[in-house]
Design an enzyme around this catalytic site. Sequence first.
Site, short mmCIF file in Angstrom:
data_model
loop_
_atom_site.label_atom_id
_atom_site.label_comp_id
_atom_site.label_asym_id
_atom_site.label_seq_id
_atom_site.Cartn_x
_atom_site.Cartn_y
_atom_site.Cartn_z
N LYS A 115 0.83 -1.21 0.00
CA LYS A 115 0.00 0.00 0.00
C LYS A 115 0.86 1.26 0.00
O LYS A 115 0.48 2.28 -0.57
CB LYS A 115 -0.95 -0.03 1.19
CG LYS A 115 -1.97 -1.18 1.12
CD LYS A 115 -2.86 -1.21 2.34
CE LYS A 115 -3.79 -2.43 2.29
NZ LYS A 115 -3.04 -3.70 2.39
N CYS A 228 -7.71 -7.36 6.75
CA CYS A 228 -7.93 -8.55 5.91
C CYS A 228 -8.72 -9.58 6.72
O CYS A 228 -8.30 -10.73 6.85
CB CYS A 228 -6.62 -9.11 5.37
SG CYS A 228 -5.35 -9.42 6.61
#
Length: 447
Positions: A115, A228
């Site tokens: 990211k 996640c």
Amino acid sequence: MLPFDFIEQMRPVLGTELDVFLQALQRDRETSVRLNDKVPFETLAMLHDAGLQEVPWCPDGYYLKSRPLFTLDPLLHAGCYYVQEASSMIIDEVLAQLVSPDSIVLDMCAAPGGKSTLISQFLADDGLLISNEVVRQRVFVLAEKWGNGNAIVTHNQARDFGDRTENLFDCVLVDAPCSGEGLFRKDSEAIDQWSLRNVQMCADRQRDILLHVWPALKPGGIMIYSTCTYNPREDEESALFIRDTLGADELLLDLDPMWNIVRSTRAGYHFYPHKTRGEGFYLCVLRKREMPFTPFRPKSEKTRTTKSVDNLSELQGWLVHPNRWTIRQSDRFTEAYPVKHKDLIEWFSTHFTCISTGFGMGELRGKNVAPQHSLSMQKDFRKDAFPQVELSLEMAQAYLRCESLILPDQPNGYLLMTYKNVPLGFVKNIGNHSNNLYPHEWRIRHK
């Protein structure tokens, strides 16, 4: 074998879709990559051969039909692409819709770095990224191969940002440490380590991080919260903690219904593997409520002295746009960072544990300066500043194993190794052999 408690936890969440969801967890996972704009698309022939299909919510993301042995591809080591899970690439869409490219952004829990490289590419020449990782053993993987030079890598706690950088950041991403339910297809250890107790421990830690980093986000700024996982305790309840306890308003995203991203009835969005091409992922985007505030201003350090840089004109000649960069010398090492954010970067270097600020350029050796590997990774690196040696695949792999290369008919001195005209790093040629300057800790071990 999936834990019984996990299945029972998901039953009220998914209802009649539970069985098809569980079946999806038994299928092979997708392989996806995100491309770096520092090389032409045509350079990545290996990816063409693998059969690219676009990730619909990220213009630089692609699915592969099969998973190649990435370790042996020199273009991976050159930072030409990043092997990243497709669902998490939705951050690109969030940034495009809600964040300005000239923002100052904090990636609070950054390792392994997917990211951060995405944010760095989005910000390009205008913004600044602080890429932070709390776990010391993981922080060095954030070393910048992506090549923008617009990132500071730090190793600090969330409370350090809340205490020292109040009202600084336009955007904060907290991709929170979690129980890893979305990784069940990818990592069998995630299944073995899962428990309801661990879910609660993760939820408590997530809220602790959010509580401490919240003051660093300026009023009106954007908080991107993601995990996640699938469970509401770590997902919706943490997002509602931000909204109701810390003071924020949820922002809705303009998402194509064909993407099959599920809007939660409480807050945020879910990626489920029986609906989207990717692993489990959750995110919620919130805007900190507006209020009067005093903008953050880095205070100049009166004790800081400016040291003249040795070989400055030579170092500037290694860059395409030298005026964009401040070049600073510390002992025998020189580094470069954006002129636009000079004061803030120098303030961070004295108030935070910084692993890197910008990128390393050179090391003074006697009266000469040796180029550092990170220079070769930069998009603003002027390749023709050094003699170039184009390597075959076999020689490129040998270079990446840190082997000494014999380079007949090449001049002595520092040479730039390239593969498909993409820089891999430097050697120092001394006649009958060369000293390989590729970072030893990054060497590949496969033959």
